[in-house]
Design a protein around this motif. Structure first.
Motif, PDB file in Angstrom:
ATOM      1  N   MET A 114     -31.642 -43.544  15.276  1.00  0.00           N
ATOM      2  CA  MET A 114     -30.700 -43.717  14.185  1.00  0.00           C
ATOM      3  C   MET A 114     -29.446 -44.373  14.743  1.00  0.00           C
ATOM      4  SD  MET A 114     -29.405 -40.308  12.267  1.00  0.00           S
ATOM      5  CE  MET A 114     -28.972 -39.153  13.531  1.00  0.00           C
ATOM      6  N   ASN A 115     -29.075 -45.472  14.175  1.00  0.00           N
ATOM      7  CA  ASN A 115     -27.920 -46.201  14.681  1.00  0.00           C
ATOM      8  C   ASN A 115     -26.676 -45.869  13.867  1.00  0.00           C
ATOM      9  OD1 ASN A 115     -29.388 -47.633  16.631  1.00  0.00           O
ATOM     10  ND2 ASN A 115     -30.153 -48.994  15.007  1.00  0.00           N
TER      11      ASN A 115
ATOM     12  N   THR B 117      -4.594 -32.656  17.806  1.00  0.00           N
ATOM     13  CA  THR B 117      -5.279 -33.116  19.022  1.00  0.00           C
ATOM     14  C   THR B 117      -6.719 -33.458  18.720  1.00  0.00           C
ATOM     15  OG1 THR B 117      -5.871 -30.840  19.590  1.00  0.00           O
ATOM     16  CG2 THR B 117      -3.846 -31.729  20.538  1.00  0.00           C
TER      17      THR B 117
ATOM     18  N   LEU C  13     -17.424 -47.662  14.417  1.00  0.00           N
ATOM     19  CA  LEU C  13     -16.312 -46.878  13.898  1.00  0.00           C
ATOM     20  C   LEU C  13     -15.208 -47.792  13.415  1.00  0.00           C
ATOM     21  CD1 LEU C  13     -15.956 -43.963  16.452  1.00  0.00           C
ATOM     22  CD2 LEU C  13     -17.057 -43.968  14.237  1.00  0.00           C
ATOM     23  N   SER C  14     -14.728 -47.505  12.242  1.00  0.00           N
ATOM     24  CA  SER C  14     -13.541 -48.223  11.785  1.00  0.00           C
ATOM     25  C   SER C  14     -12.329 -47.380  12.149  1.00  0.00           C
ATOM     26  CB  SER C  14     -13.607 -48.455  10.283  1.00  0.00           C
ATOM     27  OG  SER C  14     -13.722 -47.233   9.616  1.00  0.00           O
ATOM     28  N   PRO C  15     -11.133 -47.959  12.189  1.00  0.00           N
ATOM     29  CA  PRO C  15      -9.961 -47.195  12.574  1.00  0.00           C
ATOM     30  C   PRO C  15      -9.740 -46.015  11.643  1.00  0.00           C
ATOM     31  CG  PRO C  15      -9.454 -49.538  12.427  1.00  0.00           C
ATOM     32  CD  PRO C  15     -10.816 -49.353  11.854  1.00  0.00           C
ATOM     33  N   ALA C  16      -9.176 -44.966  12.185  1.00  0.00           N
ATOM     34  CA  ALA C  16      -8.908 -43.802  11.367  1.00  0.00           C
ATOM     35  C   ALA C  16      -7.969 -44.178  10.236  1.00  0.00           C
ATOM     36  CB  ALA C  16      -8.264 -42.705  12.215  1.00  0.00           C
ATOM     37  N   THR C  17      -8.270 -43.632   9.064  1.00  0.00           N
ATOM     38  CA  THR C  17      -7.390 -43.920   7.938  1.00  0.00           C
ATOM     39  C   THR C  17      -6.133 -43.068   8.063  1.00  0.00           C
ATOM     40  OG1 THR C  17      -8.625 -42.259   6.741  1.00  0.00           O
ATOM     41  CG2 THR C  17      -9.147 -44.550   6.279  1.00  0.00           C
TER      42      THR C  17
ATOM     43  N   ARG D  65     -18.824 -17.853  17.774  1.00  0.00           N
ATOM     44  CA  ARG D  65     -17.577 -18.381  17.188  1.00  0.00           C
ATOM     45  C   ARG D  65     -16.389 -17.880  18.001  1.00  0.00           C
ATOM     46  NH1 ARG D  65     -17.363 -16.628  11.550  1.00  0.00           N
ATOM     47  NH2 ARG D  65     -15.967 -18.361  11.121  1.00  0.00           N
TER      48      ARG D  65
ATOM     49  N   ARG E 289      -5.403 -27.752  17.072  1.00  0.00           N
ATOM     50  CA  ARG E 289      -6.596 -28.600  16.958  1.00  0.00           C
ATOM     51  C   ARG E 289      -7.308 -28.405  15.613  1.00  0.00           C
ATOM     52  NH1 ARG E 289     -10.868 -31.248  18.859  1.00  0.00           N
ATOM     53  NH2 ARG E 289     -12.860 -30.466  18.115  1.00  0.00           N
ATOM     54  N   GLU E 290      -7.598 -27.163  15.274  1.00  0.00           N
ATOM     55  CA  GLU E 290      -8.466 -26.887  14.129  1.00  0.00           C
ATOM     56  C   GLU E 290      -7.756 -26.952  12.779  1.00  0.00           C
ATOM     57  OE1 GLU E 290     -11.729 -26.552  14.329  1.00  0.00           O
ATOM     58  OE2 GLU E 290     -11.570 -26.893  16.499  1.00  0.00           O
TER      59      GLU E 290
ATOM     60  N   PRO F  82     -23.030 -46.582  12.446  1.00  0.00           N
ATOM     61  CA  PRO F  82     -22.232 -47.775  12.196  1.00  0.00           C
ATOM     62  C   PRO F  82     -21.033 -47.793  13.121  1.00  0.00           C
ATOM     63  CG  PRO F  82     -21.866 -46.139  10.481  1.00  0.00           C
ATOM     64  CD  PRO F  82     -22.963 -45.615  11.346  1.00  0.00           C
TER      65      PRO F  82
ATOM     66  N   PHE G  56      -4.654 -30.489  13.207  1.00  0.00           N
ATOM     67  CA  PHE G  56      -5.319 -31.765  13.542  1.00  0.00           C
ATOM     68  C   PHE G  56      -4.454 -32.626  14.462  1.00  0.00           C
ATOM     69  CE2 PHE G  56      -6.917 -31.357   8.907  1.00  0.00           C
ATOM     70  CZ  PHE G  56      -7.861 -30.415   9.277  1.00  0.00           C
TER      71      PHE G  56
END
Lengths: 150, 216
Positions: free
Chosen positions: B1-2, B216, B6-10, B188, B210-211, B4, B214
Motif C-alpha cells: 500500500m503506497n 511536540t 505528505l502535504s504540509p501541515a495545515t 496505557r 504532546r497529547e 500519498p 500538540f
C-alpha cells in the motif's frame, strides 16, 4: 503532523462525496480510526491507517462521528471511521494464489498490510463485499480466508 | 500500500482551551499535582487556568490561589454539594460553565486543569467536560488498588501513582504496583510521581504537552 481543527463535513455530503470519490480512485483517502468510546473527545492525537499523525481539535459544540471529514485538498483526505479497524485476513496458496491475489488487491485499491505470507485487508464495508471480488480464487482454493474476518 | 506524499501541515484554526480533568481518591495528591503542574506549565509558557471542586467549601481553590504560583483570578471554585462525580460526569454543567467563564475572561488561555473533589475508584469524567483526564492514586492507599480494576484506574487517559517515596514505609511493592497498573490498563500510560519533591512532574507535563496541547 497534521494539525486539524474542526470538521470539514460529512463524507455523505453531496459536494464532498464527489471530491472523495475522485481521491478514492487515486488511493488518497486516509482513515482515522477512533474507538467508539473516544468519539466524544474534542482533542485527539492519533495515526491514520497510512501512518500520518493527526492532532485533532474541535469546538465545544462539535463532535466526531463516523464519516466526518477532517481534511481534504487536491491530494488527499482524512476521514474518521468509528471503531477499531476491521480486517480480512487472506492466505494465498503457492505462487499462483499470491500473484492473483496481489494483482486483484492492487487493482481493487484495497488497503492492505502484509503479515508473513498473509494479506490483511482493512475493510471499509462488509467482508462479503470483498470476498465476492475474489470468489474465483476462493472457489479454486488458491486463496483462503483465515482468522479474524469480522 | 503506497502512502500519498505528505502535504504540509495545515495551520490550525483557533482551538478552544484544552480541558484536562484530574480525579482520584481523597488524599491521593490531586491538589499537589495541580500545584506542581502550574509551576511546570508556567516554565513552559503555557497560558493556564484552574478549576477546583470541593464538596461544600472553596478550600482547594483558596490553597491554589494562595500558592503564589498563579494569578488568583485564574482559579475558579465549584462546590459540588454532593458526590464529587456528579459534577464531573452525570451533570458537569457547573464545571463547563466555570471553564467557559475562564475562557471568556482570559482569551488565549490554552489549558484549563479541572480538579475533582476526592472520590472513590469509580470516579470518571464526562467527555463533555474534559478532553483528557488523569486519575491519581497513591502508594499509601495500598498496592492492590490497580488490581481492583476501578473504572477510574482503567478508563483514565493517564494514571498517576503518587507518593512513590512512601512505598518502603507502608510496605508497598512499588514495582509490582506499577506492573499491575500497566497490566490492567493494557499498556496505557502510567506515570509515577512524588509531588512533594516534584519528581515525575516533568513527565506528566511532557505527556500533556504532546497529547493535549500538540506542542511536540
Amino acid at each position: 503532523m497534521l494539525r486539524l481543527h474542526g470538521i470539514v463535513g460529512d463524507r455523505r455530503d453531496h459536494a464532498l462525496h464527489h471530491r472523495l470519490h475522485h481521491l478514492e480512485h487515486h488511493d488518497a483517502i486516509e482513515f482515522l480510526f477512533v474507538p467508539e468510546a473516544d468519539l466524544g473527545r474534542r482533542r485527539l492525537r492519533a495515526l491514520t491507517d497510512r501512518g500520518t499523525e493527526c492532532a485533532v481539535s474541535l469546538d465545544r459544540d462539535d463532535a466526531l462521528y463516523d464519516g466526518a471529514v477532517l481534511f481534504i485538498d487536491d491530494d488527499r483526505a482524512v476521514v474518521v471511521r468509528a471503531g477499531a479497524p476491521r480486517e480480512l485476513r487472506l492466505r494465498p496458496q503457492g505462487t499462483e494464489g499470491a500473484l492473483k491475489l496481489g494483482f486483484l488487491a492492487g487493482h481493487l485499491h484495497w488497503r492492505v498490510r502484509f503479515e508473513g505470507t498473509d494479506l490483511c485487508v482493512v475493510l471499509d464495508g462488509a467482508a462479503a463485499d470483498y470476498t465476492a471480488r475474489i470468489a474465483p480464487l476462493l472457489d479454486d482454493g488458491i486463496v483462503t480466508v483465515v482468522g479474524n474476518a469480522n | 500500500m503506497n502512502a500519498p506524499a505528505l502535504s504540509p501541515a495545515t495551520p490550525a484554526k483557533t482551538a478552544p482551551a484544552a480541558r484536562v480533568g484530574i480525579g482520584g481518591p481523597v488524599g491521593s495528591g490531586k491538589t499537589a499535582l495541580v500545584e506542581r503542574l502550574i509551576a511546570a506549565f508556567a516554565a513552559r509558557k503555557v497560558d493556564l487556568a484552574v478549576i477546583t471542586n470541593d464538596l461544600v467549601t472553596h478550600e482547594d481553590a483558596e490553597r491554589v490561589r494562595r500558592s503564589g504560583l498563579i494569578d488568583p483570578a485564574r482559579v475558579s471554585a465549584v462546590e459540588a454539594g454532593a458526590c464529587p462525580h456528579t459534577v464531573i460526569r452525570e451533570d458537569p454543567t457547573l464545571n463547563i460553565e466555570a471553564a467557559d467563564d475562564l475562557e471568556r475572561r482570559f482569551p488565549g488561555v490554552e489549558l484549563i486543569l479541572i480538579e475533582s473533589g476526592g472520590d472513590n475508584l469509580a470516579s470518571t469524567f464526562s467527555r463533555d467536560l474534559t478532553d483528557f483526564w488523569i486519575f491519581v492514586i497513591d502508594v499509601a492507599g495500598g498496592d492492590d488498588i490497580p488490581r481492583k480494576r476501578g473504572p477510574g484506574v482503567l478508563k483514565c487517559d493517564l494514571l498517576v501513582i503518587n507518593k512513590a517515596d512512601l512505598a518502603p514505609h507502608v510496605g508497598v511493592d512499588l514495582d509490582g504496583m506499577i506492573a499491575e497498573a500497566r497490566r490492567v490498563r493494557a499498556g496505557r500510560p502510567v506515570i509515577v510521581t512524588n509531588c512533594r519533591r516534584s519528581e515525575g512532574i516533568d513527565a506528566v507535563a511532557d505527556h500533556l504537552e504532546r497529547e493535549v496541547l500538540f506542542r511536540t
